[in-house]
Design an enzyme around this catalytic site. Structure first.
Site, PDB file in Angstrom:
ATOM      1  N   THR C 221       3.540   1.258   2.062  1.00 43.69           N
ATOM      2  CA  THR C 221       4.673   0.609   1.412  1.00 43.69           C
ATOM      3  C   THR C 221       4.756   1.146  -0.013  1.00 43.69           C
ATOM      4  O   THR C 221       5.781   1.693  -0.429  1.00 43.69           O
ATOM      5  CB  THR C 221       4.464  -0.917   1.402  1.00 43.69           C
ATOM      6  OG1 THR C 221       4.150  -1.321   2.725  1.00 43.69           O
ATOM      7  CG2 THR C 221       5.703  -1.640   0.922  1.00 43.69           C
ATOM      8  N   ALA C 240      -1.272   1.916  10.885  1.00 48.58           N
ATOM      9  CA  ALA C 240      -0.171   1.284  10.147  1.00 48.58           C
ATOM     10  C   ALA C 240      -0.252   1.581   8.646  1.00 48.58           C
ATOM     11  O   ALA C 240      -1.187   2.220   8.177  1.00 48.58           O
ATOM     12  CB  ALA C 240      -0.177  -0.215  10.407  1.00 48.58           C
ATOM     13  N   HIS C 241       0.705   1.064   7.925  1.00 49.27           N
ATOM     14  CA  HIS C 241       0.822   1.358   6.491  1.00 49.27           C
ATOM     15  C   HIS C 241      -0.361   0.837   5.689  1.00 49.27           C
ATOM     16  O   HIS C 241      -0.875  -0.237   5.947  1.00 49.27           O
ATOM     17  CB  HIS C 241       2.132   0.804   5.900  1.00 49.27           C
ATOM     18  CG  HIS C 241       2.452  -0.611   6.263  1.00 49.27           C
ATOM     19  ND1 HIS C 241       3.362  -1.357   5.561  1.00 49.27           N
ATOM     20  CD2 HIS C 241       1.996  -1.414   7.246  1.00 49.27           C
ATOM     21  CE1 HIS C 241       3.455  -2.549   6.099  1.00 49.27           C
ATOM     22  NE2 HIS C 241       2.645  -2.600   7.117  1.00 49.27           N
ATOM     23  N   ASN C 242      -0.761   1.634   4.705  1.00 49.75           N
ATOM     24  CA  ASN C 242      -1.810   1.269   3.755  1.00 49.75           C
ATOM     25  C   ASN C 242      -3.197   1.114   4.365  1.00 49.75           C
ATOM     26  O   ASN C 242      -4.101   0.575   3.734  1.00 49.75           O
ATOM     27  CB  ASN C 242      -1.429  -0.016   2.990  1.00 49.75           C
ATOM     28  CG  ASN C 242      -0.221   0.192   2.097  1.00 49.75           C
ATOM     29  OD1 ASN C 242       0.915   0.048   2.536  1.00 49.75           O
ATOM     30  ND2 ASN C 242      -0.451   0.570   0.855  1.00 49.75           N
ATOM     31  N   SER C 260      -2.928  -2.304   6.073  1.00 49.42           N
ATOM     32  CA  SER C 260      -3.812  -2.595   4.946  1.00 49.42           C
ATOM     33  C   SER C 260      -5.264  -2.819   5.329  1.00 49.42           C
ATOM     34  O   SER C 260      -6.058  -3.260   4.502  1.00 49.42           O
ATOM     35  CB  SER C 260      -3.307  -3.803   4.145  1.00 49.42           C
ATOM     36  OG  SER C 260      -2.023  -3.532   3.634  1.00 49.42           O
TER      37      SER C 260
END
Lengths: 341, 341, 341
Positions: C221, C240-242, C260
């Site tokens: 993000t 997934a993101h981060n 995350s």
């Protein structure tokens, strides 16, 4: 892309404190600020970071009072969080400002192309296909014959849309998405072979649908596989033929939904869950990650987990005992021993 | 594509009742019939729909007797279901009548290309590769060097076939399929690094294999990963290096099969199941969706479920008790209390 | 590619016994040897095969003593296994000797391209992107603007790298990999719609990372999704993101890791496992196939299994009792009956 504090302040109608020529080319969290990055401070929990951040520009609330020296240039606005989101939107839009039709694309003579579209290198667009206004189609994507793509829809790299598909307005299809591959329909024959059942339906994506990378959505055998308004699909999902997904349902990565199942609206489905074919899921149902749903769920808002899945609070009670099964067996043994005595 | 009632009746050797110039451009279920669509009535359960359907043409059995007015044009045939399937086949074939070699494709000078092939835009075909007669390769696909593709095989958009692969006759590879990526083989080193084990075998797809969108099949370390005659693979499946899948086995979406496992013929494997490496699955075994198979299954026709998987009837009995574990623990408590008294 | 016994002996500094003009064009296991194939004998268990193998050339240990007639040409070396691995490496490298920039590629004028690169047909490379020395990019791949690709990295067919990504040295990305698609971030709105949260971070792949076919890695993000040195990812994985994955961690096919989450170094994660978002996994943890990890794992080296996952030895004890639940309930019934008496 580079922006000055002055440009950002103008966008946000904020006031500058510091160097109005400060330049940023990326955004960062305040705790990870670097020279050349833009950050923001909205949550008071993060206030301590503003005194050490290396971010060149920080967006802060109007009423922020520095208690020590701040090295970054500040832009004061009504609401720092909303302002930052506005910058992100502008930045994202700027990143996606591709336009024009590449002379390395292959567009059929009978295709109808809207205004202000981007069609990248090595894109194929088939016969009689209609592309709406403001559509962006990134390199190596393919759209078959007789398809319809609504306005402002974006198709990222390597998206494949088979013939006769219908995609609404304002959709985003991420890289590698496949829309309209054949449903998995085979009729068993006497000699253990299978004969393919022709799959000649299509897929309809309504408006505002997002589809994650490498997700696959099968065409219907007859009729349509339907993904309704506002549905959000994550990466690597499989949607089988004739499935119908209700408005604003959100589905996490790697979920599989088998043929002809109908999912209600406003549902949430966790990652890696599986749902068998030919069932119905009510509105607002929540299905936990890795659940396997073998039967229809009729009750709105039900929450299920497990494989096979059932009510979450019941599952949790059973699972506690599953973890303690050795203890339970021990208790039975003791009881048996006492009875022997 | 448009067809008149006259054309369809000719194809089916049926007789027309109504407007022989009635035009259809799509097919639909009878209950979803629209002007311009072709439908059929075979199952008596659906008879009621024929009086209200908006389908322009309906195929019916010779002996169908209308009890009310029917607005659609009828085509009477011996067996409506078989006739409809015949129309679907013809329609599907018509949809896939692409031919010729695009001047936007890149075909190596040493490749041997058969007769009547279709090679679409932005397709690459490597050195010394042989493409059989009647093969269709859709845009953005890639076939490496020294590969062999049998007759009448179809490769949809963005299929990637690495060098040295062998694909049989009459196969269909859906969009985004990857055949021949490296097996996941790494030798652990003293410093926690991994050294790659070169993967130089290939993949053999025998005749009549179907592979769903975005499915991946790894090349063998040495030798071949083999997918035998008539195997059907759904979307997003992972087949690891040196796996061998027996004839006419059917595998649903998102199944993973680890390295060197050998699956028998006529097996059925449910979606999202996983099978560990280096085991053997007997013929005609059924593996339920989401099962995790940790050991060889020696018994032909066995049906397993669960993770780890075991016999389905035993699993079901255990699972009923799992759901009732709170009740079971309650009973133990009562017994303990009674014993205390 | 063809090699003579003489060429191979020269590469391996071995001595030839038989026909030094014997030609091989592929490699095989000794038990599957065919005319024209090269094999090896290192493990004494396989000695019997050498008398019947049809392999044209077999690499053997210096001290191998034939007890019967051997028809194959032999090459004697210090260590047959190591020598064979050396041949495989040479063979693999030979298979991948593509070079030059195709005139059917589309390279932005502002891109910086290193020395000795291969850029295949229908590849797009974006503005301001930097490609290191010795990089190979296979057909139909895409690299967006402002990206950076390290030296000697290979991107196979149809890889899609969004703008601003950073990929290190000596990485391999297999066919269909997607790096940098949007994280799955949507803010729920009052009317049940979702508003997209702009995803403007990037993905960093450090050196020596391998990514399997059709795997997807989301951009952060804000900030970066990080895959650290030496990480090996198999096919069809979702990151997934981060997410942050520690050095030398190995992840099998079809694993999903939610946003995350931070994974330690030297971990091993089995196929089809799922890990929820916003948790931390310690170093050297092992997660079994199909496990679902709902919470942080703080203890280094812990081994978990199950969904939800817990300690493997405890799981195994509980699972034995799960399989025996009908027997357990039977025992309770007996105890209850005895008490009634």
């Amino acid at each position: 892309m580079e922006f000055t504090a002055k440009q950002i302040a103008a966008l946000l109608e904020g006031s500058i404190e510091g160097d109005e020529q400060a330049i940023v080319s990326k955004v960062s969290k305040i705790e990870e600020g670097e020279p050349g990055s833009l950050s923001f401070l909205a949550n008071p929990k993060y206030t301590a970071y503003i005194y050490n951040t290396k971010a060149s520009i920080v967006i802060v609330n109007k009423d922020f009072k520095a208690e020590k020296e701040v090295k970054s240039t500040l832009i004061r606005v009504e609401d720092a969080y909303t302002a930052f989101a506005k910058v992100l939107d502008a930045y994202k839009q700027k990143m996606q400002d591709k336009s024009g039709i590449s002379d390395k694309a292959s567009v059929a003579a009978t295709a109808k192309i809207g205004k202000d579209v981007y069609i990248g290198d090595f894109v194929s667009i088939g016969e009689h296909t209609e592309i709406g206004d403001g559509v962006k189609i990134y390199p190596n994507s393919f759209i078959g014959d007789h398809a319809r793509i609504g306005n402002r829809t974006q198709m990222m790299m390597g998206v494949k849309v088979y013939d006769s598909m219908q995609i609404g307005n304002d959709c985003t299809l991420h890289a590698g998405v496949v829309i309209g591959c054949d449903g998995f329909g085979f009729a068993p024959q006497a000699d253990n072979n299978y004969k393919k059942v022709p799959q000649i339906g299509n897929v309809i994506l309504e408006d505002n649908v997002e589809v994650g990378a490498n997700t696959t959505i099968d065409r219907a055998t007859l009729g349509s596989t339907i993904i309704r308004k506002g549905v959000k699909l994550d990466n690597l999902i499989q949607i089988a033929h004739n499935v119908d997904i209700g408005e604003n349902t959100v589905i996490a990565a790697m979920v599989g939904i088998a043929g002809s199942t109908k999912i209600g609206r406003n549902c949430m489905i966790g990652a890696q869950a599986g749902i068998v074919g030919h069932i119905t899921i009510a509105n607002e149902v929540k299905i936990a990650a890795q659940a396997g749903v073998p039967n229809s769920i009729r009750k709105e808002g039900e929450i299920v987990i497990g494989s096979p899945a059932f009510d979450i609070s019941k599952f949790k009670r059973s699972f506690i005992h599953f973890r303690n099964l050795p203890g339970i067996v021990e208790r039975i043994k003791e009881v048996e021993n006492k009875l022997k005595e």
